[in-house]
Design a protein around this motif. Structure first.
Motif, PDB file in Angstrom:
ATOM      1  N   LEU A  76       0.332  -1.319  -0.013  1.00  0.00           N
ATOM      2  CA  LEU A  76       0.032   0.436  -0.197  1.00  0.00           C
ATOM      3  C   LEU A  76       0.608   1.597   0.044  1.00  0.00           C
ATOM      4  CD1 LEU A  76      -3.348  -0.574   2.623  1.00  0.00           C
ATOM      5  CD2 LEU A  76      -3.325  -0.994   0.253  1.00  0.00           C
ATOM      6  N   LEU A  77       1.833   1.330   0.631  1.00  0.00           N
ATOM      7  CA  LEU A  77       2.821   2.103   0.836  1.00  0.00           C
ATOM      8  C   LEU A  77       3.440   2.784  -0.182  1.00  0.00           C
ATOM      9  CD1 LEU A  77       4.838   1.836   4.186  1.00  0.00           C
ATOM     10  CD2 LEU A  77       3.423   3.699   3.873  1.00  0.00           C
ATOM     11  N   GLY A  78       4.275   1.512  -1.176  1.00  0.00           N
ATOM     12  CA  GLY A  78       4.913   1.623  -2.584  1.00  0.00           C
ATOM     13  C   GLY A  78       3.579   2.721  -3.482  1.00  0.00           C
ATOM     14  N   ALA A  79       1.948   2.010  -3.462  1.00  0.00           N
ATOM     15  CA  ALA A  79       1.276   2.337  -4.336  1.00  0.00           C
ATOM     16  C   ALA A  79       0.544   3.482  -4.097  1.00  0.00           C
ATOM     17  CB  ALA A  79       0.060   1.469  -3.961  1.00  0.00           C
ATOM     18  N   LEU A  80       0.508   4.284  -2.678  1.00  0.00           N
ATOM     19  CA  LEU A  80       0.377   5.899  -2.611  1.00  0.00           C
ATOM     20  C   LEU A  80       1.477   6.360  -3.159  1.00  0.00           C
ATOM     21  CD1 LEU A  80      -1.283   7.556  -1.492  1.00  0.00           C
ATOM     22  CD2 LEU A  80      -0.176   6.856   0.979  1.00  0.00           C
ATOM     23  N   THR A  81       2.435   5.946  -2.337  1.00  0.00           N
ATOM     24  CA  THR A  81       4.398   6.660  -3.417  1.00  0.00           C
ATOM     25  C   THR A  81       3.870   6.578  -4.488  1.00  0.00           C
ATOM     26  OG1 THR A  81       5.305   5.579  -1.464  1.00  0.00           O
ATOM     27  CG2 THR A  81       6.546   6.877  -3.053  1.00  0.00           C
ATOM     28  N   TRP A  82       3.462   5.506  -5.503  1.00  0.00           N
ATOM     29  CA  TRP A  82       3.675   5.869  -6.664  1.00  0.00           C
ATOM     30  C   TRP A  82       2.809   6.640  -7.344  1.00  0.00           C
ATOM     31  CZ3 TRP A  82      -0.048   4.786 -10.159  1.00  0.00           C
ATOM     32  CH2 TRP A  82      -0.204   4.860 -12.013  1.00  0.00           C
ATOM     33  N   PHE A  83       1.588   6.568  -6.440  1.00  0.00           N
ATOM     34  CA  PHE A  83       0.303   7.772  -7.160  1.00  0.00           C
ATOM     35  C   PHE A  83       0.297   9.503  -6.620  1.00  0.00           C
ATOM     36  CE2 PHE A  83      -3.350   9.795  -5.699  1.00  0.00           C
ATOM     37  CZ  PHE A  83      -4.622   9.947  -6.770  1.00  0.00           C
ATOM     38  N   LEU A  84       1.939   9.722  -5.867  1.00  0.00           N
ATOM     39  CA  LEU A  84       1.303  10.832  -5.685  1.00  0.00           C
ATOM     40  C   LEU A  84       3.260  11.419  -6.643  1.00  0.00           C
ATOM     41  CD1 LEU A  84       1.364  11.040  -1.091  1.00  0.00           C
ATOM     42  CD2 LEU A  84       0.188  11.760  -3.236  1.00  0.00           C
ATOM     43  N   ILE A  85       3.704  10.595  -6.520  1.00  0.00           N
ATOM     44  CA  ILE A  85       4.872  10.733  -8.201  1.00  0.00           C
ATOM     45  C   ILE A  85       4.334  11.127  -9.212  1.00  0.00           C
ATOM     46  CG2 ILE A  85       6.774  10.152  -9.012  1.00  0.00           C
ATOM     47  CD1 ILE A  85       8.016   8.805  -6.299  1.00  0.00           C
ATOM     48  N   ARG A  86       3.689   9.809  -9.380  1.00  0.00           N
ATOM     49  CA  ARG A  86       2.778   9.985 -11.110  1.00  0.00           C
ATOM     50  C   ARG A  86       1.805  11.478 -10.819  1.00  0.00           C
ATOM     51  NH1 ARG A  86       2.604  11.076 -14.883  1.00  0.00           N
ATOM     52  NH2 ARG A  86       1.295  10.634 -16.820  1.00  0.00           N
ATOM     53  N   GLN A  91       0.336  16.794 -12.625  1.00  0.00           N
ATOM     54  CA  GLN A  91       0.324  18.212 -12.016  1.00  0.00           C
ATOM     55  C   GLN A  91       1.425  19.669 -13.122  1.00  0.00           C
ATOM     56  OE1 GLN A  91       0.004  18.197  -8.492  1.00  0.00           O
ATOM     57  NE2 GLN A  91      -2.249  18.384  -8.211  1.00  0.00           N
ATOM     58  N   ALA A  92       2.871  18.312 -12.637  1.00  0.00           N
ATOM     59  CA  ALA A  92       3.868  19.807 -13.735  1.00  0.00           C
ATOM     60  C   ALA A  92       4.349  19.345 -14.495  1.00  0.00           C
ATOM     61  CB  ALA A  92       5.021  18.910 -12.923  1.00  0.00           C
ATOM     62  N   GLU A  93       3.440  18.535 -15.513  1.00  0.00           N
ATOM     63  CA  GLU A  93       3.400  18.739 -17.534  1.00  0.00           C
ATOM     64  C   GLU A  93       1.933  19.281 -17.626  1.00  0.00           C
ATOM     65  OE1 GLU A  93       2.985  14.939 -18.323  1.00  0.00           O
ATOM     66  OE2 GLU A  93       4.839  14.088 -17.843  1.00  0.00           O
ATOM     67  N   LEU A  94       0.826  19.313 -16.435  1.00  0.00           N
ATOM     68  CA  LEU A  94      -0.317  19.907 -17.153  1.00  0.00           C
ATOM     69  C   LEU A  94       0.016  21.980 -16.986  1.00  0.00           C
ATOM     70  CD1 LEU A  94      -3.231  20.493 -17.857  1.00  0.00           C
ATOM     71  CD2 LEU A  94      -3.845  20.210 -15.162  1.00  0.00           C
ATOM     72  N   GLN A  95       1.174  22.192 -15.879  1.00  0.00           N
ATOM     73  CA  GLN A  95       1.408  23.829 -15.631  1.00  0.00           C
ATOM     74  C   GLN A  95       1.983  23.631 -16.671  1.00  0.00           C
ATOM     75  OE1 GLN A  95       0.383  25.257 -12.731  1.00  0.00           O
ATOM     76  NE2 GLN A  95       1.707  27.120 -14.052  1.00  0.00           N
TER      77      GLN A  95
END
Length: 228
Positions: A76-86, A91-95
């Motif tokens: 779960l921690l790995g999935a959450l970390t991946w989700f936050l990074i993605r 958001q950076a690409e959109l900005q």
């Protein structure tokens, strides 16, 4: 008398030995059978758990209880970390795309507010044409920027925005170019009709872009290669 005594003793010994052997054999068989019956249950003793085995059981239970939860937590921690990074990358690409659109719209605003005004203020097409010709490379770059933005738009709304602005800007550029290409001896009504087309294109583009930016912001967006 002697033979009688001898026979009696012989018989007595024989009987005694026979009896003795018989009793001995009987006792032996009895003891053997008794021992066999007594020892038979002891051949299959019921296993009694030792204290070591009893103490080891809770350790096995504890091991199968906590490690799956730890593994699930790590997943779960790995999935959450991946989700936050993605999400941060998205958001950076959109900005970055929005910043490119803002820069392109500032360029379009410069065409409508600054370049077109300078061209139309010249008393003749001969004086306005050099200004317009010098701005052609920049106009081409602006159009290519809008084309790239439309191709790389992250969603439909942004793609539609880019397409609208690009179409209105191209309409204005074509209207100004048509006016400059007209011969000086053209009919005054044709002249007014061409200027009306330019004014309409400017209004539509300005309504889509919004109000003109402050002079300081406009100066930051201007580049020295404009040739004006």
């Amino acid at each position: 008398m002697t033979e009688t005594a001898t026979q009696t003793q012989t018989q007595t010994k024989t009987e005694t030995q026979t009896q003795t052997e018989t009793r001995t054999a009987t006792v032996t068989r009895t003891e053997t059978e008794t021992a066999t019956v007594t020892e038979t249950p002891s051949e299959s003793p019921t296993p009694t758990p030792t204290s070591t085995e009893v103490a080891a059981a809770p350790t096995s239970d504890e091991g199968t209880t906590w490690w799956p939860w730890l593994l699930l937590l790590l997943i779960l921690l790995g999935a959450l970390t991946w989700f936050l990074i993605r999400r941060r990358q998205a958001q950076a690409e959109l900005q970055a795309w929005d910043d490119r659109l803002l820069a392109a719209e500032r360029e379009a605003s410069w065409v409508e507010d600054s370049l077109t005004t300078q061209v139309l203020e010249r008393p003749s097409a001969a004086e306005a044409l050099p200004i317009w010709t010098a701005a052609q490379p920049r106009l081409l770059e602006i159009d290519e920027a809008f084309h790239a933005l439309a191709t790389e738009a992250p969603d439909g709304a942004r793609a539609e925005r880019v397409t609208d602005v690009r179409g209105l800007l191209r309409g204005l550029v074509e209207a100004v170019g048509a006016d400059l290409a007209t011969a000086p001896t053209a009919d005054p009504d044709q002249f007014r009709a061409r200027r009306a087309v330019i004014d309409s294109a400017r209004r539509d583009l300005r309504a889509t872009l919004g109000p003109v930016e402050s002079p300081a912001a406009a100066a930051d967006s201007d580049r020295p290669d404009a040739g004006v």
